[in-house]
Design an enzyme around this catalytic site. Structure first.
Site, PDB file in Angstrom:
ATOM      1  N   LYS A   1      40.255  94.512 -74.888  1.00 22.56           N
ATOM      2  CA  LYS A   1      39.249  95.012 -73.940  1.00 22.56           C
ATOM      3  C   LYS A   1      39.024  94.033 -72.786  1.00 22.56           C
ATOM      4  CE  LYS A   1      36.895  96.876 -77.993  1.00 22.56           C
ATOM      5  NZ  LYS A   1      37.012  95.809 -79.014  1.00 22.56           N
TER       6      LYS A   1
ATOM      7  N   ASN B   1      37.504  99.480 -97.693  1.00 21.24           N
ATOM      8  CA  ASN B   1      37.314 100.249 -96.455  1.00 21.24           C
ATOM      9  C   ASN B   1      38.534 101.119 -96.112  1.00 21.24           C
ATOM     10  OD1 ASN B   1      34.861  99.009 -96.347  1.00 21.24           O
ATOM     11  ND2 ASN B   1      35.385  97.590 -94.694  1.00 21.24           N
TER      12      ASN B   1
ATOM     13  N   HIS C   1      35.241  97.074 -71.619  1.00 17.83           N
ATOM     14  CA  HIS C   1      34.367  96.748 -72.749  1.00 17.83           C
ATOM     15  C   HIS C   1      32.943  97.303 -72.592  1.00 17.83           C
ATOM     16  CE1 HIS C   1      34.026  93.546 -76.135  1.00 17.83           C
ATOM     17  NE2 HIS C   1      33.252  94.572 -76.383  1.00 17.83           N
TER      18      HIS C   1
ATOM     19  N   TYR D   1      36.127  88.223 -77.816  1.00 12.03           N
ATOM     20  CA  TYR D   1      36.181  87.709 -79.191  1.00 12.03           C
ATOM     21  C   TYR D   1      36.920  86.371 -79.302  1.00 12.03           C
ATOM     22  CZ  TYR D   1      35.297  92.729 -80.143  1.00 12.03           C
ATOM     23  OH  TYR D   1      34.822  94.009 -80.151  1.00 12.03           O
TER      24      TYR D   1
ATOM     25  N   ASN E   1      31.404 101.616 -74.885  1.00 16.10           N
ATOM     26  CA  ASN E   1      29.969 101.520 -74.573  1.00 16.10           C
ATOM     27  C   ASN E   1      29.589 102.299 -73.313  1.00 16.10           C
ATOM     28  OD1 ASN E   1      29.290  99.653 -76.764  1.00 16.10           O
ATOM     29  ND2 ASN E   1      30.643  98.259 -75.658  1.00 16.10           N
TER      30      ASN E   1
ATOM     31  N   GLY F   1      27.035  99.933 -89.691  1.00 14.72           N
ATOM     32  CA  GLY F   1      25.668  99.618 -89.295  1.00 14.72           C
ATOM     33  C   GLY F   1      25.393  98.133 -89.141  1.00 14.72           C
ATOM     34  N   SER F   2      26.385  97.285 -89.355  1.00 16.48           N
ATOM     35  CA  SER F   2      26.257  95.821 -89.280  1.00 16.48           C
ATOM     36  C   SER F   2      25.263  95.310 -90.321  1.00 16.48           C
ATOM     37  CB  SER F   2      25.870  95.343 -87.868  1.00 16.48           C
ATOM     38  OG  SER F   2      24.474  95.205 -87.723  1.00 16.48           O
TER      39      SER F   2
ATOM     40  N   GLN G   1      34.670 103.941 -77.093  1.00 22.95           N
ATOM     41  CA  GLN G   1      34.278 103.232 -78.316  1.00 22.95           C
ATOM     42  C   GLN G   1      32.824 102.779 -78.194  1.00 22.95           C
ATOM     43  OE1 GLN G   1      35.050  98.893 -79.887  1.00 22.95           O
ATOM     44  NE2 GLN G   1      36.931 100.047 -80.139  1.00 22.95           N
TER      45      GLN G   1
ATOM     46  N   LYS H   1      34.674  95.918 -89.558  1.00 24.49           N
ATOM     47  CA  LYS H   1      35.134  94.528 -89.608  1.00 24.49           C
ATOM     48  C   LYS H   1      34.871  93.982 -91.009  1.00 24.49           C
ATOM     49  CE  LYS H   1      33.637  90.181 -89.805  1.00 24.49           C
ATOM     50  NZ  LYS H   1      32.445  89.604 -90.451  1.00 24.49           N
ATOM     51  N   SER H   2      35.883  93.386 -91.590  1.00 29.34           N
ATOM     52  CA  SER H   2      35.642  92.589 -92.783  1.00 29.34           C
ATOM     53  C   SER H   2      36.669  91.484 -92.855  1.00 29.34           C
ATOM     54  CB  SER H   2      35.697  93.426 -94.063  1.00 29.34           C
ATOM     55  OG  SER H   2      35.423  92.562 -95.157  1.00 29.34           O
TER      56      SER H   2
ATOM     57  N   ASP I   1      41.635  95.915 -83.748  1.00 31.72           N
ATOM     58  CA  ASP I   1      40.822  96.022 -82.532  1.00 31.72           C
ATOM     59  C   ASP I   1      40.269  94.651 -82.148  1.00 31.72           C
ATOM     60  OD1 ASP I   1      38.982  98.224 -80.884  1.00 31.72           O
ATOM     61  OD2 ASP I   1      37.953  96.323 -81.273  1.00 31.72           O
TER      62      ASP I   1
HETATM   63  P1  A2P Z   1      32.335  90.843 -94.457  1.00 34.37           P
HETATM   64  O1  A2P Z   1      33.215  90.432 -93.294  1.00 34.37           O
HETATM   65  O2  A2P Z   1      31.827  89.676 -95.221  1.00 34.37           O
HETATM   66  O3  A2P Z   1      32.991  91.889 -95.341  1.00 34.37           O
HETATM   67  P2  A2P Z   1      30.391  94.750 -87.968  1.00 34.37           P
HETATM   68  O4  A2P Z   1      29.059  95.412 -87.829  1.00 34.37           O
HETATM   69  O5  A2P Z   1      30.630  93.685 -86.956  1.00 34.37           O
HETATM   70  O6  A2P Z   1      31.508  95.768 -88.038  1.00 34.37           O
HETATM   71  O7  A2P Z   1      30.397  93.975 -89.345  1.00 34.37           O
HETATM   72  C1  A2P Z   1      30.428  94.684 -90.531  1.00 34.37           C
HETATM   73  C2  A2P Z   1      29.636  93.923 -91.582  1.00 34.37           C
HETATM   74  O8  A2P Z   1      29.710  94.638 -92.808  1.00 34.37           O
HETATM   75  C3  A2P Z   1      30.178  92.556 -91.850  1.00 34.37           C
HETATM   76  O9  A2P Z   1      29.076  91.711 -92.079  1.00 34.37           O
HETATM   77  C4  A2P Z   1      31.029  92.712 -93.084  1.00 34.37           C
HETATM   78  O10 A2P Z   1      30.997  91.525 -93.826  1.00 34.37           O
HETATM   79  C5  A2P Z   1      30.324  93.838 -93.813  1.00 34.37           C
HETATM   80  N1  A2P Z   1      31.186  94.748 -94.551  1.00 34.37           N
HETATM   81  C6  A2P Z   1      32.412  95.167 -94.215  1.00 34.37           C
HETATM   82  N2  A2P Z   1      32.876  96.033 -95.129  1.00 34.37           N
HETATM   83  C7  A2P Z   1      31.915  96.189 -96.050  1.00 34.37           C
HETATM   84  C8  A2P Z   1      31.792  96.948 -97.246  1.00 34.37           C
HETATM   85  N3  A2P Z   1      32.767  97.740 -97.664  1.00 34.37           N
HETATM   86  N4  A2P Z   1      30.646  96.846 -97.953  1.00 34.37           N
HETATM   87  C9  A2P Z   1      29.656  96.037 -97.552  1.00 34.37           C
HETATM   88  N5  A2P Z   1      29.701  95.290 -96.441  1.00 34.37           N
HETATM   89  C10 A2P Z   1      30.814  95.363 -95.695  1.00 34.37           C
END
Ligand code: A2P
Length: 274
Positions: free
Chosen positions: A75, A240, A108, A50, A138, A189-190, A159, A230-231, A45
């Site tokens: 988007k 994930n 978007h 971005y 949104n 939850g960011s 989304q 996102k990671s 996505d």
């Molecule tokens: P990271 O990229 O270092 O894994 P968003 O709210 O934009 O979707 O971002 C998700 C946030 O959660 C990022 O800071 C990401 O950091 C972190 N994150 C992603 N997967 C996990 C996980 N399984 N456990 C803890 N934090 C996570």
């Protein structure tokens, strides 16, 4: 991986990779996407905002995975709506991605006074077959109602920010009644909120040998909501994705729902400044 069908029959993976700020440089972005695709992600996505469509497209092209096996979303940004340059914005995304077509093109954010005229342009893009599905992001129920009243092509997706602190049951129900698939951005939850430190999530996860993050992602997909965590970290990307071998009980779901505070970490869709 589980899939669901959009209202036009297009198949979408229930879990995808969010890419907002996934890397500081194009190389970082490219590597994060290649890593994710190698480990089994099939849904990416992105968005004009971005500024990472080019390295994402390159990673997809060079992955060796057939194009039709990867679901790609991008988007439309509100500035391009205000400039009346929607077709140009889409063409620019297509050029940057350079992957032939996108699976899903989303508006978007809602732009006040332009919901229906924007949707008309989206319908033209859909007719060109360069976007296999079109949808929204949104948009609240009142935005959706305004568009649904006039739409020739139904939005396939909405989304929004969605996680246990902002559960939005009414919006999820409204979308389901209208055959719109909900997707959750920031499903974890960011980093702005301590959602993943909630004791309830830890206790539920312990029963299944899963982390709080995995519990939250599972909760999303069990309510029919596509999640795009996102990671940029390989281990967390893998974690994930590893949510398809356990199932929450109705009691687990009730406990997770009880965390709801109707709290968004991002902008309220009625307050975006377009
Ligand atoms: P990271 O990229 O270092 O894994 P968003 O709210 O934009 O979707 O971002 C998700 C946030 O959660 C990022 O800071 C990401 O950091 C972190 N994150 C992603 N997967 C996990 C996980 N399984 N456990 C803890 N934090 C996570």
């Amino acid at each position: 991986m589980d899939y669901t069908l959009l209202n036009n029959g297009v198949k979408i993976p229930m879990l995808g990779l969010g890419t907002y700020r996934i890397g500081r440089t194009d190389d970082d972005v490219y590597n994060a996407i290649r890593t994710a695709l190698d480990m089994g992600y099939r849904h990416i996505d992105t968005a004009t905002l971005y500024e990472n469509e080019a390295p994402i497209g390159k990673a997809i092209r060079e992955s060796g995975i057939p194009r039709e096996d990867i679901f790609v979303t991008t988007k439309l940004w509100g500035d391009d709506v205000l400039k009346n340059e929607i077709p140009q914005a889409f063409d620019q995304s297509m050029q940057l991605l350079d992957i032939g077509y996108v699976d899903l093109y989303l508006v978007h954010w809602p732009v006040k006074g332009k919901l229906v005229s924007t949707w008309r342009e989206m319908e033209k893009i859909y007719a060109s077959d360069k976007a296999k599905a079109i949808g929204l992001s949104n948009h609240l129920q009142h935005h959706l109602e305004e568009i649904l009243d006039e739409a020739n092509v139904l939005p396939a997706v909405n989304q929004v920010e969605m996680h246990p602190y902002v559960v939005l049951n009414d919006l999820v129900d409204f979308c389901e009644e209208n055959a719109i698939v909900c997707e959750a951005w920031s499903p974890l939850g960011s980093s702005k909120v301590p959602l993943l430190e909630e004791k309830i999530l830890r206790e539920i996860g312990d029963k299944y040998g899963k982390s709080p993050a995995q519990v939250v992602l599972r909760w999303n997909i069990e309510r029919g909501v596509v999640a795009i965590p996102k990671s940029s970290n390989k281990e967390r990307q893998a974690a994930n994705l590893d949510i398809f071998d356990f199932k929450l009980t109705p009691e687990d779901v009730q406990l997770i729902n009880s965390l709801d505070k109707n709290y968004r970490t991002g902008i309220h869709p009625d307050e975006i400044g377009f």
